[in-house]
Design a protein around this motif. Structure first.
Motif, mmCIF file in Angstrom:
data_model
loop_
_atom_site.group_PDB
_atom_site.id
_atom_site.type_symbol
_atom_site.label_atom_id
_atom_site.label_comp_id
_atom_site.label_asym_id
_atom_site.label_seq_id
_atom_site.Cartn_x
_atom_site.Cartn_y
_atom_site.Cartn_z
ATOM 1 N N ARG A 119 0.808 -1.207 0.000
ATOM 2 C CA ARG A 119 0.000 0.000 0.000
ATOM 3 C C ARG A 119 0.852 1.273 0.000
ATOM 4 N NH1 ARG A 119 -4.983 0.583 0.784
ATOM 5 N NH2 ARG A 119 -5.647 -0.843 2.411
ATOM 6 N N SER A 120 0.764 1.998 -1.037
ATOM 7 C CA SER A 120 1.548 3.221 -1.157
ATOM 8 C C SER A 120 0.933 4.094 -2.233
ATOM 9 C CB SER A 120 2.988 2.892 -1.530
ATOM 10 O OG SER A 120 3.001 2.310 -2.824
ATOM 11 N N GLY A 121 -0.336 3.875 -2.461
ATOM 12 C CA GLY A 121 -1.034 4.757 -3.382
ATOM 13 C C GLY A 121 -0.962 4.381 -4.837
ATOM 14 N N ASN B 2 -0.032 1.468 5.471
ATOM 15 C CA ASN B 2 0.935 2.542 5.309
ATOM 16 C C ASN B 2 0.205 3.845 5.067
ATOM 17 O OD1 ASN B 2 3.068 4.198 4.690
ATOM 18 N ND2 ASN B 2 3.114 3.530 2.564
ATOM 19 N N ASN B 3 -0.313 4.419 6.153
ATOM 20 C CA ASN B 3 -0.892 5.741 5.950
ATOM 21 C C ASN B 3 -0.036 6.810 6.606
ATOM 22 O OD1 ASN B 3 -1.640 4.502 8.313
ATOM 23 N ND2 ASN B 3 -3.755 4.277 7.644
ATOM 24 N N LEU B 4 1.233 6.476 6.729
ATOM 25 C CA LEU B 4 2.174 7.464 7.222
ATOM 26 C C LEU B 4 2.465 8.454 6.103
ATOM 27 C CD1 LEU B 4 2.554 5.012 9.101
ATOM 28 C CD2 LEU B 4 4.969 5.614 9.211
ATOM 29 N N GLY B 46 8.427 1.330 8.109
ATOM 30 C CA GLY B 46 8.003 0.777 6.833
ATOM 31 C C GLY B 46 7.351 1.824 5.948
ATOM 32 N N PHE B 47 7.717 3.056 6.199
ATOM 33 C CA PHE B 47 7.124 4.141 5.416
ATOM 34 C C PHE B 47 7.514 4.064 3.934
ATOM 35 C CE2 PHE B 47 8.086 8.201 3.388
ATOM 36 C CZ PHE B 47 6.817 8.709 3.276
ATOM 37 N N ARG B 48 6.543 4.310 3.099
ATOM 38 C CA ARG B 48 6.808 4.419 1.657
ATOM 39 C C ARG B 48 6.074 5.622 1.116
ATOM 40 N NH1 ARG B 48 5.979 -0.388 3.108
ATOM 41 N NH2 ARG B 48 3.751 -0.144 2.753
ATOM 42 N N PRO B 49 6.778 6.461 0.376
ATOM 43 C CA PRO B 49 6.139 7.676 -0.138
ATOM 44 C C PRO B 49 4.933 7.338 -1.002
ATOM 45 C CG PRO B 49 8.312 7.352 -1.110
ATOM 46 C CD PRO B 49 8.168 6.345 -0.016
#
Lengths: 346, 346
Positions: A119-121, B2-4, B46-49
């Motif tokens: 999940r990353s858009g 992943n809503n960071l 686990g952040f992903r842009p």
DNA sequence: GTGAAAGCGCTAACAG
DNA sequence: CTGTTAGCGCTTTCAC
């Protein structure tokens, strides 16, 4: 070139950005007159809303991913996958999704592809081809919370949503059918036994025989890998066990088996009857035409997309599964027509 | 999940959004200490842009499209396309692109797919399989200004960038080779003559013979469609013309031709020699092994992506083309080894 | 070396 | 029915 924005055509029409947005998204609250004017302008200018901008604000990319793990090496050699992809592509077209294809070629890919699909858009959901090696990635992806449906029963992660056919009972029905036809020594060429498909069809074979009180003989079981070549080899190996019928876990292996029988001077179905599995479209005619268990691969692909769309739309809990039906397609290789004639003759 | 956002991990690290952005994009102006801290936080969380946000501001989606027009029905039956897709997928992985697959199934799709692929922020560029029917769409797309490379020489739009092999000279070399081997009556089973590939290979055949002063006989030319079945039929049709060698415009037709010859009790290469075209990996062994013109389909796919990437990066003017090489792979079916032995015996 | 601020193009409340 | 406004999450000047 399309570097127009909503603002541009709003200005050209003397309305506001929102109004244009409304007509694009078919919102009701727009007067017929304005709607017409805006639609015309959009058509004239060839304006198309910017996908990324849209995705950003609506949190929907309208793209789904299809992940094929590296161990699906047979990708370019087995007609199954192209056919599946066709179905999936068709499903995407129907549901207005774009299809992102992720072919994993080596271990490195498998590592670094994760950030791209989780999940990353970029993806609204993913279709993942079940596969022993890929199971780990599947687990990680599931944790990322992205809607996902597994194509084929997953190896370990049983609490995921998946779509499959019932390989066990499909294989069982094929064997049942052969038993009904009066065959006594039914052999099988299995799929690769490190895949759930291969294992399940073998189990179906065994259940089919046991259900009819027929003893399992190890000599009548050889492992294949779905390829024509292994089908050929498998048939050769089976011959000393004197089977009068063989259930092949794939059509392509059955083609190889037929070649082997021909080469040995044996007739199909008179000497050895044959039932295959798949019924994918082929271009090279087989002689005799193969009786087989038809699995609806194309429809399967379409259904997979619909399923995923449902998950995306309504949320992913709890895991669900869809099992699609199979059917036996009777042609010449099983000897059914022959038997019928014999029976009538009596 | 992943809503960071950048903001989140910026806060966690006590730095600003911009700094985090810099470390993600490997900008130089970040102190080692901060970079480490941020990288660690990114890893931990686990952040992903967000892909869409990124695409919106940078005007780069890092996605390219592969369009296969509907007339490529052979998609699921010809190993060529799966192999090509593998190469393209590999190229995408290397260049960090995501691959969007657009399989056009009917005319309606072809209409409504246009807005989805033409420049609108979703695709950085497109790979388009050349095809007679699709040519119209190609023209429209070209006008939209999206970077595009055509796979195979386009039918009409000669002012587009494309990648191809030189089908004419490749076919010519095959025929030359047969002439060199001493064959006198060389026939051909062509590809479908409504494709540039089919036409070009036929031209190459003709040029090959004419170049050696051999007369063209219409009886020695039959049209096929690349399928094994047509290869079989084609060979049967050719037989009355008494060819001593045949150039088949695809391997699969050659396989069919071999079957036909076997069925007629003729030997390969003793009675009729055979040269194919493609050299794609196959699973079913052919007897005798086929001498063929190898085209590097996989590498072709990789190269196509590199080409497109180049167009995307450096701009699209003027149209360029890349022609990839082919080579003859000598095996048994052409009789070269046989001839050699004969020669040595003398 | 770092932060503040502007803005990519769009959707969706909220007013009117 | 229509316009104004506030972001979606990120990159990128521009100051400091």
């Amino acid at each position: 070139m399309n570097n127009l924005t909503l603002e541009d055509i709003a200005r050209n029409c003397g309305v506001s950005r929102s109004t244009v947005s409304r007509v694009i998204n078919n919102h009701p609250n727009v007067s017929e007159k304005v709607r017409k004017r805006v639609e015309k302008e959009i058509k004239n200018t060839g304006f198309r809303p910017h996908a990324a901008a849209r995705a950003l604000v609506s949190q929907r990319s309208w793209t789904i991913g299809l992940v094929l793990p590296r161990s699906v090496q047979s990708f370019f050699t087995d007609p199954y996958y192209p056919r599946l992809i066709q179905g999936i592509a068709q499903g995407c077209n129907q549901k207005k999704y774009t299809l992102g294809l992720y072919l994993l070629t080596d271990a490195e890919d498998e590592e670094e592809i994760f950030p791209r699909i989780s999940r990353s858009g970029s993806l609204d959901g993913v279709l993942f081809q079940s596969d022993q090696m890929g199971d780990q990635l599947i687990g990680k992806l599931a944790q990322s919370g992205i809607p996902m449906v597994i194509i084929g029963r997953p190896f370990q992660n049983e609490k995921l949503s998946y779509i499959d056919i019932d390989n066990v009972s499909a294989a069982k029905s094929a064997v049942d059918y052969l038993v009904d036809l009066g065959y006594k020594r039914i052999g099988t060429i299995t799929g690769p036994l490190n895949t759930s498909v291969g294992v399940d069809r073998k189990i179906g074979y065994i259940q089919g025989l046991e259900g009819r009180g027929i003893r399992i003989e190890e000599k009548l079981i050889v492992e294949g890998d779905f390829t024509e070549e292994k089908g050929y080899e498998g048939m050769i190996k089976l011959l000393p066990a004197k089977p009068d019928a063989v259930f092949s876990a794939s059509d392509r292996m059955a083609f190889g088996a037929i070649r082997a029988l021909h080469d040995k001077g044996l007739r199909v179905p008179e000497d050895v009857a044959l039932v295959g599995f798949d019924d994918l479209p082929v271009t090279n005619p087989v002689n005799p035409p193969l009786t087989t268990v038809r699995q609806p691969v194309y429809e399967f692909g379409i259904k997979a997309v619909e399923f995923l769309d449902d998950l995306i739309t309504t949320g992913t809990t709890p895991p669900r599964r869809i099992i699609m039906g199979t059917e036996i397609v009777t042609r010449e290789s099983c000897g059914a027509r022959l038997k019928k004639i014999e029976t009538q003759a009596k």
